[in-house]
Enzyme design. Structure first.
Site, PDB file in Angstrom:
ATOM      1  N   CYS A  97      44.365  38.558  56.142  1.00 30.44           N
ATOM      2  CA  CYS A  97      45.404  38.774  55.129  1.00 30.44           C
ATOM      3  C   CYS A  97      46.298  39.946  55.552  1.00 30.44           C
ATOM      4  CB  CYS A  97      44.770  39.050  53.762  1.00 30.44           C
ATOM      5  SG  CYS A  97      43.963  40.651  53.668  1.00 30.44           S
ATOM      6  N   ASP A 134      41.683  53.885  48.013  1.00 30.51           N
ATOM      7  CA  ASP A 134      40.901  52.653  47.860  1.00 30.51           C
ATOM      8  C   ASP A 134      39.414  52.880  47.592  1.00 30.51           C
ATOM      9  OD1 ASP A 134      40.314  49.866  47.945  1.00 30.51           O
ATOM     10  OD2 ASP A 134      39.677  50.085  50.015  1.00 30.51           O
ATOM     11  N   ILE A 158      49.781  45.906  42.062  1.00 32.99           N
ATOM     12  CA  ILE A 158      50.897  46.729  41.597  1.00 32.99           C
ATOM     13  C   ILE A 158      52.164  46.173  42.232  1.00 32.99           C
ATOM     14  CG2 ILE A 158      51.985  49.009  41.889  1.00 32.99           C
ATOM     15  CD1 ILE A 158      49.939  48.945  39.632  1.00 32.99           C
ATOM     16  N   CYS A 194      51.091  33.005  39.805  1.00 36.06           N
ATOM     17  CA  CYS A 194      49.898  33.442  40.539  1.00 36.06           C
ATOM     18  C   CYS A 194      48.633  32.856  39.916  1.00 36.06           C
ATOM     19  CB  CYS A 194      49.829  34.974  40.581  1.00 36.06           C
ATOM     20  SG  CYS A 194      49.976  35.756  38.979  1.00 36.06           S
ATOM     21  N   LYS A 222      28.319  38.904  52.758  1.00 34.81           N
ATOM     22  CA  LYS A 222      27.580  38.661  54.000  1.00 34.81           C
ATOM     23  C   LYS A 222      26.576  37.511  53.871  1.00 34.81           C
ATOM     24  CE  LYS A 222      27.940  43.246  55.979  1.00 34.81           C
ATOM     25  NZ  LYS A 222      27.260  44.424  56.498  1.00 34.81           N
TER      26      LYS A 222
HETATM   27 FE1  SF4 Z   1      53.740  38.343  37.647  1.00 35.68          FE
HETATM   28 FE2  SF4 Z   1      54.592  35.852  38.242  1.00 35.68          FE
HETATM   29 FE3  SF4 Z   1      54.173  37.630  40.199  1.00 35.68          FE
HETATM   30 FE4  SF4 Z   1      52.090  36.612  38.846  1.00 35.68          FE
HETATM   31  S1  SF4 Z   1      53.511  35.458  40.188  1.00 35.68           S
HETATM   32  S2  SF4 Z   1      52.397  38.749  39.394  1.00 35.68           S
HETATM   33  S3  SF4 Z   1      52.953  36.423  36.790  1.00 35.68           S
HETATM   34  S4  SF4 Z   1      55.712  37.769  38.559  1.00 35.68           S
END
Ligand code: SF4
Length: 378
Positions: A97, A134, A158, A194, A222
């Site tokens: 990633c 972190d 964030i 998301c 693991k």
């Molecule tokens: Fe916000 Fe949309 Fe981004 Fe998800 S995809 S973090 S809901 S702006």
């Protein structure tokens, strides 16, 4: 002490040492977060990698007595891989990633925070400071949110207006009462991209993460990956960027400010088969500088096996059979057996039977049985 002037000096200085965004917050306890963490603990949503003591995670004064403020920093990282090598039918590749591209970000952020500490201590020699990145006790995201670095998106990242969510975060608790910045208003609105795109449904209740379902977490374990998630891992060797990639706030965000964050394409999109037979030394040489190497070779190799299964890569059969016969680690033998079942070539059935007869480990035997069932149904 003129804290307003010092704050301004720090902001100016931060720009000269490669800090892309800086914000200031009070060191008051994070009451809201405390409640949320308790709930997450209760629901079993935590990964187990985080600091277990919720009070420490939410009470800066437990980490630095006389804590008065927290300085939050953010560094933007690249999101696009230049000259990415192609994955071909017999030369399949896995991916790390984006947060694991280039030099381990803990090292980079610690360097910036150390410079900032020295800058402050040169001006106020008796100042008290405590920095973390972190793995520290404080929740980086809660601090960044309070300090106006960005808002906490529904993808649990964030999101900064300038760099999207492709930022590394770090912070420093101080006993200097810097005037706080204003948090940024949530700009997710009605978007749920998301949440809808998460391959495992790990984003729950708009802004909470069930870490146990999160692919980024699963790739770092693991042990055996639970069956329900194996097909969802795809070719990911470490981490998962899906919830960042679909976010409209990340559109067009790709910043290459820091040479040490530049990825080597052969390292972050490596060939899968050579990964299977790497010695510890070879692994360290090739991947040791990545943050994604922190759990060692085993999880990456297990994920490489899952990726070969994902591609149904027949050219990997001999390598997988060798692992099944010779590897000392049950999770590698068992995952290799399962992958052979997934690839679906019945010619390996006698070898699986043979391996089963020689196998002592119950988990591995279970994986061999699963593979045999898959192959019987081909
Ligand atoms: Fe916000 Fe949309 Fe981004 Fe998800 S995809 S973090 S809901 S702006």
């Amino acid at each position: 002490m003129d804290v307003v002037a010092l704050k301004e000096e720090i902001i100016q200085y931060s720009r000269t040492i490669g800090i892309d965004k800086i914000g200031f917050a009070s060191a008051d306890p994070f009451f809201e977060l405390k409640e949320r963490l308790r709930q997450q603990q209760h629901l079993g949503y935590q990964s187990g990698f985080e600091e277990p003591d919720i009070d420490k995670r939410t009470t800066p004064s437990l980490l630095l007595s006389e804590a008065r403020s927290i300085i939050a920093i953010a560094l933007a990282y690249p999101s696009k891989l230049k000259n990415a090598p192609r994955s071909t039918k017999t030369e399949r590749r896995g991916v790390f990633c984006r947060a694991s591209w280039g030099q381990d970000y803990h090292v980079i952020l610690r360097d910036r925070l150390q410079k900032l500490e020295q800058f402050i201590l040169a001006r106020i020699p008796n100042a008290r400071v405590k920095s973390m990145v972190d793995t520290g006790e404080l929740a980086d995201r809660a601090v960044a949110e309070r300090a106006g670095i960005g808002w906490s998106g529904k993808n649990c990242s964030i999101i900064t207006p300038e760099f999207g969510s492709y930022v590394y975060l770090g912070e420093m608790i101080t006993n200097i009462p810097f005037p706080p910045d204003t948090p940024i208003e949530d700009q997710c609105g009605t978007c749920t991209r998301c949440i809808d795109a998460c391959p495992t449904g790990a984003l729950v209740q708009g802004g909470q993460l069930n870490a146990k379902r999160c692919i980024a977490f699963l790739t770092q374990t693991k042990t055996f990956i639970p069956d329900e998630f194996r097909d969802k891992i795809g070719n990911r060797l470490y981490g998962c960027d899906t919830c960042q990639l679909v976010c409209p706030k990340n559109k067009g965000k790709d910043f290459h400010f820091h040479p040490e964050m530049e990825p080597d394409p052969e390292v972050v999109k490596p060939l899968l088969k050579p990964l299977l037979h790497m010695t510890n030394r070879q692994f360290k040489e090739m991947f040791g500088h990545l943050s994604g190497a922190w759990r060692g070779k085993k999880p990456i190799q297990r994920n490489a096996i899952i990726a070969l299964a994902h591609y149904k890569d027949e050219s990997a059969i001999d390598d997988l059979l060798m692992l099944l016969r010779e590897d000392s680690r049950p999770v590698i033998r068992g995952t290799a057996a399962w992958a052979l079942g997934k690839i679906g070539n019945r010619k390996v059935m006698p070898m699986l039977q043979q391996a089963k007869e020689n196998e002592q480990d119950e988990d591995v035997i279970r994986e061999i049985d699963k593979a045999l069932v898959m192959l019987e149904n081909v």
